[in-house]
Motif scaffolding. Structure first.
Motif, mmCIF file in Angstrom:
data_model
loop_
_atom_site.group_PDB
_atom_site.id
_atom_site.type_symbol
_atom_site.label_atom_id
_atom_site.label_comp_id
_atom_site.label_asym_id
_atom_site.label_seq_id
_atom_site.Cartn_x
_atom_site.Cartn_y
_atom_site.Cartn_z
ATOM 1 N N VAL A 162 11.581 16.470 30.844
ATOM 2 C CA VAL A 162 12.495 17.005 29.832
ATOM 3 C C VAL A 162 11.727 17.833 28.806
ATOM 4 C CG1 VAL A 162 14.182 16.424 28.055
ATOM 5 C CG2 VAL A 162 14.076 15.072 30.143
ATOM 6 N N LYS A 163 10.569 17.340 28.390
ATOM 7 C CA LYS A 163 9.759 18.090 27.432
ATOM 8 C C LYS A 163 9.352 19.436 28.005
ATOM 9 C CE LYS A 163 7.769 14.323 24.692
ATOM 10 N NZ LYS A 163 6.539 13.623 24.291
ATOM 11 N N GLU A 164 8.959 19.443 29.278
ATOM 12 C CA GLU A 164 8.548 20.686 29.915
ATOM 13 C C GLU A 164 9.701 21.680 29.957
ATOM 14 O OE1 GLU A 164 6.165 23.499 31.698
ATOM 15 O OE2 GLU A 164 5.605 21.608 30.730
ATOM 16 N N ALA A 165 10.902 21.208 30.303
ATOM 17 C CA ALA A 165 12.069 22.095 30.357
ATOM 18 C C ALA A 165 12.386 22.674 28.979
ATOM 19 C CB ALA A 165 13.273 21.334 30.902
ATOM 20 N N LEU A 166 12.325 21.842 27.950
ATOM 21 C CA LEU A 166 12.612 22.315 26.591
ATOM 22 C C LEU A 166 11.575 23.341 26.131
ATOM 23 C CD1 LEU A 166 13.640 18.943 24.894
ATOM 24 C CD2 LEU A 166 15.143 20.847 25.474
ATOM 25 N N LYS A 167 10.317 23.105 26.460
ATOM 26 C CA LYS A 167 9.263 24.035 26.049
ATOM 27 C C LYS A 167 9.390 25.374 26.765
ATOM 28 C CE LYS A 167 5.956 20.437 24.770
ATOM 29 N NZ LYS A 167 4.688 19.750 25.112
ATOM 30 N N VAL A 168 9.778 25.347 28.046
ATOM 31 C CA VAL A 168 9.981 26.608 28.774
ATOM 32 C C VAL A 168 11.123 27.401 28.159
ATOM 33 C CG1 VAL A 168 10.688 27.603 30.976
ATOM 34 C CG2 VAL A 168 9.017 25.745 30.934
ATOM 35 N N LEU A 169 12.216 26.718 27.823
ATOM 36 C CA LEU A 169 13.357 27.414 27.204
ATOM 37 C C LEU A 169 12.989 27.966 25.828
ATOM 38 C CD1 LEU A 169 16.333 25.052 28.125
ATOM 39 C CD2 LEU A 169 15.726 27.241 29.155
ATOM 40 N N SER A 170 12.173 27.232 25.090
ATOM 41 C CA SER A 170 11.788 27.710 23.753
ATOM 42 C C SER A 170 10.844 28.904 23.819
ATOM 43 C CB SER A 170 11.123 26.574 22.966
ATOM 44 O OG SER A 170 9.882 26.219 23.546
ATOM 45 N N SER A 171 10.182 29.108 24.968
ATOM 46 C CA SER A 171 9.251 30.235 25.103
ATOM 47 C C SER A 171 9.940 31.527 25.506
ATOM 48 C CB SER A 171 8.159 29.881 26.128
ATOM 49 O OG SER A 171 8.721 29.706 27.424
ATOM 50 N N THR A 172 11.261 31.461 25.686
ATOM 51 C CA THR A 172 12.013 32.670 26.033
ATOM 52 C C THR A 172 11.952 33.690 24.898
ATOM 53 O OG1 THR A 172 13.540 31.312 27.340
ATOM 54 C CG2 THR A 172 14.260 33.533 26.760
ATOM 55 N N TRP A 173 11.734 34.947 25.239
ATOM 56 C CA TRP A 173 11.706 35.999 24.216
ATOM 57 C C TRP A 173 13.112 36.221 23.670
ATOM 58 C CZ3 TRP A 173 7.272 38.103 22.364
ATOM 59 C CH2 TRP A 173 6.113 37.900 23.106
ATOM 60 N N SER A 174 13.188 36.480 22.368
ATOM 61 C CA SER A 174 14.504 36.656 21.746
ATOM 62 C C SER A 174 15.253 37.851 22.317
ATOM 63 C CB SER A 174 14.350 36.815 20.229
ATOM 64 O OG SER A 174 13.558 37.946 19.918
ATOM 65 N N ASP A 175 14.524 38.943 22.675
ATOM 66 C CA ASP A 175 15.218 40.119 23.207
ATOM 67 C C ASP A 175 15.658 39.933 24.662
ATOM 68 O OD1 ASP A 175 12.664 40.068 24.166
ATOM 69 O OD2 ASP A 175 12.362 42.234 24.097
ATOM 70 N N LYS A 176 15.181 38.826 25.309
ATOM 71 C CA LYS A 176 15.609 38.533 26.675
ATOM 72 C C LYS A 176 16.821 37.598 26.708
ATOM 73 C CE LYS A 176 12.102 40.649 28.718
ATOM 74 N NZ LYS A 176 12.292 41.828 29.604
#
Length: 518
Positions: A162-176
Motif C-alpha cells: 500500500v505504501k508503494e502504491a501511494l508513493k507512486v501515485l504521489s510521484s505523478t507530475w501535476s501536468d500529467k
C-alpha cells in the motif's frame, strides 16, 4: 480531459498520436479502522477549501490525501488496487464509469466539490449503521494520468504494498494528472461503516497481512525512546478497564538481592462487597535484582508469585509494562486489569513446570480450530468466513509449508500428521513466555491459527478479534447486541489479545532477553 490534451496537439503532435496516447486509470481502495476519524475531518476540510477546477488544485488534493493516509498506517485493514491502461479516446468513459460505480455504493452524498462547485446535503435519515459492530472507514481514490505507471503493484497484500502504491501515485507530475476523484465513506465523523457493508459492496478488498508495529504501556499514550535504542513507544493499546494514574514508574538498581518482598497473588478473592483488595503500596519501581534480571518493587519490596518465585524477567521493557499495570491500580487492586502480569506469572509458575501439558493442549486445538470448521449457510456468513479466515490459512500454509484442511463437520477435522509435527517442533523451541501468550490468545479465540498469525505479526489485535468473532458479530447484526453481555465479552477479548500481542512484540524485538529462558 480532451480540452486539456489539446494543448499538446498545438505543440506539434499529430491528432492520431494524441488520441492513441496511453492513459493510466488507477483505482485504489483502503479500509481503515473507525479509530482513524481524524481522516474524515481532514478530507472534509480539504473538500471545503481545495480548488478542483485546475490541475494544480487536483494535484494538491491528491498529495494531501496520500499524506493523510501515510501518517497512520496502523489503521489500515483492507486494501485493493485496480489499474487499467487505455487509449485517450476511451479514458473519459472509463474514468466516469469507475466514478459512478463507486458513488452508487453510498446511501447519500453529504459533501462534494466538483470543478470547484461545492454542495452539502443532509445525512440520510434512515442510516442507523452506527449501532452495528465492526466499524470502518473506506477511502476510495481514482486517478487518471498520462502515460503508464508500471511501478504500481498489481496486488495489495501488505502494508508495504500500500505504501508503494501511494508513493507512486504521489510521484505523478501535476501536468500529467488528468482526473481525480476522492470518495470517503462515511463522510461524517459520527457515522460508521460495518464490516459486512464494506465487504459486500467491495468484495475485491483483501484482508491485509500486516500487524502491529507499535508497543506501549497499557492504558496510556506514551512517546519515549527506550534505552535499548531499537524500539520506540509511539502508541498504546488503550485497553478497557486500565487507567494510568499520575504516578512515577522508574528503574532502580540494587547491588544485592533484596530479601523483603510482597506476594503477587492474582487469585485473591474480592471482599464481601465484591471489591478487590485495597492498594497497599505507594511507589512502583522496576529493580535490577541481579545484573540483567529485572523485577517490580512495591515500596521497596520485590514482587513474588504465589509459589514464592520472583516476578522477574531479563527484559527491562516487560518489567516496565508489569510495573505500569500495578501503578494503574486505584484504591482497590483488580487482578483482571493486569493481563501482562498474569501472563508473566503463569509463565513462571505453571508453564515452566507443566510445559508438555501446555504444548499438548495447543496441539489439540489444531484439529478443532475455529477457522477450519466452516458454515454451509447462510450465504452472508459463508462469505464473511471466507474473507476473514482464508487469508490466515493461506499465510500459515505458505510460510510453514503445511497443509491445512477445512470442513463443515462440527466435530472438527483431522489435520495431517506432518503438519501437526511441524507445529509441535516449532512450539518446542519457543520460550515459556511465548507458550503462555500463545495459549492465552488461542484459548481466547478458540483458534491456534489465529494465535500463531498474531504471534507472527501477520494480523493486528483488531484483526484477530474480528476473525475470532466472525460468527457472533454476524448473528448480532440480525438479532441485536445484548447490553451487558456482548459488549463486555468484546472488551475482555480485546484486553486478552492486546496483552498477548504486546508480549509477542517484546519477544520479537528483544529475542536476546528470552532465548536463554525455557
Amino acid at each position: 480531459m480532451i480540452r486539456l490534451r489539446k494543448n499538446t496537439l498545438e505543440s506539434g503532435e499529430s491528432e492520431e498520436d494524441v488520441f492513441n496516447a496511453p492513459v493510466t486509470i488507477c483505482e485504489l481502495k483502503i479500509g481503515l479502522l473507525s479509530s482513524a476519524r481524524y481522516l474524515q475531518e481532514e478530507l472534509e476540510n480539504l473538500a471545503e477549501s481545495a480548488d478542483t477546477s485546475s490541475k494544480d488544485g487536483l494535484f494538491y488534493v491528491l498529495n494531501e490525501t496520500i499524506l493523510a493516509l501515510l501518517r497512520h498506517p496502523e489503521y489500515w485493514c483492507y486494501a485493493a488496487i485496480n489499474t487499467k491502461v487505455t487509449k485517450w479516446t476511451h479514458a473519459t468513459a472509463e474514468f466516469n464509469r469507475k466514478s459512478v460505480e463507486s458513488r452508487s455504493h453510498t446511501k447519500s452524498e453529504t459533501l462534494s466539490n466538483y470543478n470547484n462547485r461545492r454542495m452539502r446535503r443532509e445525512k440520510f435519515s434512515g442510516d442507523d449503521s452506527s449501532s452495528l459492530p465492526g466499524e470502518y472507514i473506506l477511502i476510495h481514490v481514482i486517478v487518471a494520468t498520462e502515460g503508464k505507471l508500471s511501478q504500481l503493484p498489481s496486488e495489495l497484500n501488505s502494508e508495504s504494498d500500500v505504501k508503494e502504491a501511494l508513493k507512486v501515485l504521489s510521484s505523478t507530475w501535476s501536468d500529467k494528472l488528468q482526473g481525480l476523484e476522492v470518495i470517503w465513506v462515511p463522510q461524517s465523523v459520527d457515522d460508521v461503516l460495518t464490516g459486512n457493508e464494506m465487504l459486500l459492496q467491495h468484495p475485491e478488498l483483501r484482508h491485509m497481512i500486516c500487524g502491529l508495529r507499535v508497543i506501549g504501556h497499557i492504558g496510556s499514550i506514551v512517546k519515549r525512546e527506550l534505552s535499548a535504542g531499537s524500539l520506540q513507544l509511539v502508541r498504546s493499546f488503550k485497553a478497557p478497564f486500565l487507567l494510568q494514574r499520575n504516578r512515577t514508574v522508574c528503574t532502580q538498581q540494587v547491588g544485592h538481592p533484596v530479601q523483603s518482598h510482597a506476594t503477587c497473588n492474582l487469585s485473591l478473592r474480592p471482599d464481601n462487597n465484591g471489591l478487590g483488595p485495597k492498594r497497599f503500596y505507594e511507589q512502583v519501581y522496576t529493580v535490577e535484582r541481579i545484573p540483567g534480571v529485572y523485577c517490580v518493587s512495591l515500596d521497596g519490596k520485590l514482587l513474588r508469585t504465589r509459589t514464592g518465585k520472583f516476578l522477574e524477567s531479563r527484559c527491562r521493557e516487560l518489567s516496565l509494562v508489569v510495573a505500569s499495570e500495578w501503578e494503574a491500580q486505584h484504591s482497590r487492586i483488580l487482578p483482571s486489569s493486569m493481563p501482562v502480569t498474569s501472563l508473566l506469572t503463569t509463565s513462571i509458575d505453571l508453564t515452566k513446570e507443566h510445559r508438555q501439558q501446555f504444548l499438548k493442549t495447543l496441539s489439540e486445538f489444531f484439529n478443532t480450530d475455529t477457522i477450519c470448521i466452516r458454515a454451509s449457510y447462510p450465504e452472508g456468513l459463508v462469505f464473511r468466513q471466507k474473507v476473514l479466515w482464508d487469508p490466515l490459512i493461506v499465510f500459515l500454509s505458505e510460510n510453514w509449508n503445511i497443509q491445512i484442511r477445512t470442513s463443515e463437520d462440527l466435530f472438527g477435522v483431522s489435520q495431517e500428521r506432518e503438519s501437526l509435527e511441524k507445529i509441535r517442533q516449532y512450539l518446542e523451541n519457543q520460550s515459556s513466555l511465548f507458550i503462555t501468550a500463545l495459549h492465552s490468545a488461542t484459548s481466547t479465540t478458540k483458534s491456534l491459527i489465529i494465535g500463531l498469525a498474531l504471534s507472527e505479526k501477520a494480523i493486528s489485535t483488531r484483526q484477530a478479534m474480528e476473525a475470532c468473532r466472525c460468527e457472533e458479530d454476524f448473528q448480532i447484526q440480525y438479532w441485536g447486541d445484548v447490553e451487558g453481555c456482548h459488549d463486555i465479552d468484546r472488551a475482555d477479548t480485546f484486553v486478552r489479545l492486546a496483552s498477548a500481542s504486546l508480549v509477542f512484540s517484546l519477544l520479537r524485538t528483544f529475542p536476546e532477553c528470552f532465548h536463554s529462558q525455557n
